[in-house]
Design a protein around this motif. Structure first.
Motif, PDB file in Angstrom:
ATOM      1  N   LEU A  47     -17.270  -9.293   3.370  1.00 13.35           N
ATOM      2  CA  LEU A  47     -16.092 -10.023   3.866  1.00 13.35           C
ATOM      3  C   LEU A  47     -14.967  -9.989   2.841  1.00 13.35           C
ATOM      4  CD1 LEU A  47     -17.783 -13.193   5.438  1.00 13.35           C
ATOM      5  CD2 LEU A  47     -17.050 -11.093   6.589  1.00 13.35           C
ATOM      6  N   THR A  48     -13.719  -9.941   3.340  1.00 18.71           N
ATOM      7  CA  THR A  48     -12.585  -9.937   2.410  1.00 18.71           C
ATOM      8  C   THR A  48     -12.429 -11.304   1.739  1.00 18.71           C
ATOM      9  OG1 THR A  48     -11.188 -10.347   4.325  1.00 18.71           O
ATOM     10  CG2 THR A  48     -11.210  -8.098   3.490  1.00 18.71           C
ATOM     11  N   GLN A  49     -12.778 -12.371   2.477  1.00 21.71           N
ATOM     12  CA  GLN A  49     -12.692 -13.700   1.865  1.00 21.71           C
ATOM     13  C   GLN A  49     -14.003 -14.448   2.082  1.00 21.71           C
ATOM     14  OE1 GLN A  49      -9.023 -15.011   3.825  1.00 21.71           O
ATOM     15  NE2 GLN A  49      -8.140 -15.123   1.786  1.00 21.71           N
ATOM     16  N   ASP A 166     -13.617 -10.301  10.054  1.00 25.76           N
ATOM     17  CA  ASP A 166     -12.653  -9.320   9.548  1.00 25.76           C
ATOM     18  C   ASP A 166     -12.475  -8.231  10.605  1.00 25.76           C
ATOM     19  OD1 ASP A 166     -11.989 -10.324   7.039  1.00 25.76           O
ATOM     20  OD2 ASP A 166     -13.791  -9.500   6.108  1.00 25.76           O
ATOM     21  N   LEU A 180      -9.667 -12.662  15.490  1.00 30.26           N
ATOM     22  CA  LEU A 180     -10.334 -12.783  14.199  1.00 30.26           C
ATOM     23  C   LEU A 180     -10.530 -14.267  13.917  1.00 30.26           C
ATOM     24  CD1 LEU A 180      -8.303 -10.139  12.136  1.00 30.26           C
ATOM     25  CD2 LEU A 180     -10.427  -9.817  13.414  1.00 30.26           C
ATOM     26  N   ARG A 182     -13.613 -17.293  12.280  1.00 34.14           N
ATOM     27  CA  ARG A 182     -14.902 -17.566  11.649  1.00 34.14           C
ATOM     28  C   ARG A 182     -15.426 -18.924  12.142  1.00 34.14           C
ATOM     29  NH1 ARG A 182     -16.580 -17.041   5.653  1.00 34.14           N
ATOM     30  NH2 ARG A 182     -14.680 -15.901   5.381  1.00 34.14           N
TER      31      ARG A 182
END
Ligand code: NAP
Length: 266
Positions: A47-49, A166, A180, A182
């Motif tokens: 994951l990017t974050q 993502d 997108l 979460r």
């Protein structure tokens, strides 16, 4: 953040948690009750974050079984907890082989799968799911994460609402909308979303857990067909599905290790 290999042997018992799930993060808090342990959590880095758990974290693949074996030796890891996602089969297999080779205890946590509701169809993988749904009357909520989205790229008839954290790297089906987001998700919002897009099929992995379960409840409320991708076989280690039990088992392992160390005077 943890980087590089630590060649000095700690007086504490070092436990590696293979993470990437909310349960792995919860576990870290509970493990603080076990005396004399030091925890390192490992994330794949997908994951990017990522939501980083507390404590020491290392990020990135180990380099297969050989890489993980070298890491366990270099870091003097005395026990491994596999708390990865039920669909993360490769890392679990690596952990099984590496721990077996080094005679390091491996404890595995796995959340219970979701139980079938009405209109529930099990499939072995995303390709079979794709082969079942490509008809113009179908409006599909595709909620399987981003890794297997490519299985649907040749679907031209069905319309898709796709939700990932993502953006997917593979091609998407031509008739789709991507959101997108979460989790955790909530029932009311899930029902609204499925209604607004006139969804008549939900495709999901059998991930288990509560954070993403509201989509299943919403499908049940709306009488929507649910196509569920079965879990892969991860390893042959007996799994524990209760975090409290896992903490107790790890405490026993650590007690034994401490005893062995004090007998050996190390
Ligand atoms: P995978 O197929 O089992 O793993 C692919 C490769 O990623 C592994 O061979 C390993 O690389 C590396 N890897 C995976 N988990 C790792 C970890 N915790 N620490 C260090 N390296 C790791 O797993 P995946 O399905 O790609 O999932 C990747 C991660 O995302 C997992 O940790 C999992 O818990 C989390 N996750 C997965 C899903 C899912 O649906 N698959 C959903 C939510 C979260 P090397 O071989 O180089 O060591």
């Amino acid at each position: 953040m943890h980087s590089g290999l630590n060649t000095s042997r700690s007086k504490l018992l070092r436990v590696l948690i293979l993470g990437g799930t909310s349960e792995a993060s919860q576990l870290i808090t509970s493990l603080k009750t076990i005396p004399n342990i030091e925890i390192i959590t490992s994330l794949a880095g997908r994951l990017t974050q990522p939501k980083l758990p507390s404590g020491t974290v290392r990020i990135g693949g180990f380099g297969g079984i050989e890489g993980l074996t070298s890491y366990l030796i270099a870091e003097h890891i005395c026990a491994v907890v596999d708390a990865t996602h039920p669909f993360a089969a490769k890392i679990s297999k690596s952990a099984e082989v590496a721990c077996d080779r080094l005679d390091i205890p491996l404890l595995a946590f796995e959340r219970p799968p979701w139980k079938p509701i009405d209109k529930w169809i099990n499939v072995p993988d995303a390709h079979v799911a794709a082969s079942l749904i490509d008809k113009s009357e179908n409006r599909v909520f595709l909620s399987i994460g981003r890794q297997d989205i490519g299985a649907f790229k040749l679907c031209t008839q069905a319309w898709f609402l796709i939700r990932t954290i993502d953006p997917p790297e593979d091609f998407l089906p031509i008739r789709c909308r991507l959101i997108l987001e979460r989790g955790p998700f909530h029932l009311g919002a899930e029902i609204d979303m499925l209604r607004k897009s006139s969804i008549n099929i939900l495709i999901t992995k059998n991930s288990g857990g509560i954070a993403t379960y509201p989509k299943i409840e919403a499908a049940r409320e709306l009488g929507i067909k649910v196509i569920v991708i079965n879990r892969p076989k991860k390893h042959s280690v007996a799994t524990i599905s209760d975090l409290g039990e896992l903490v107790q088992e790890l405490a026993k392992v650590c007690e034994l290790k401490s005893l062995t160390r004090s007998k050996q005077g190390t």
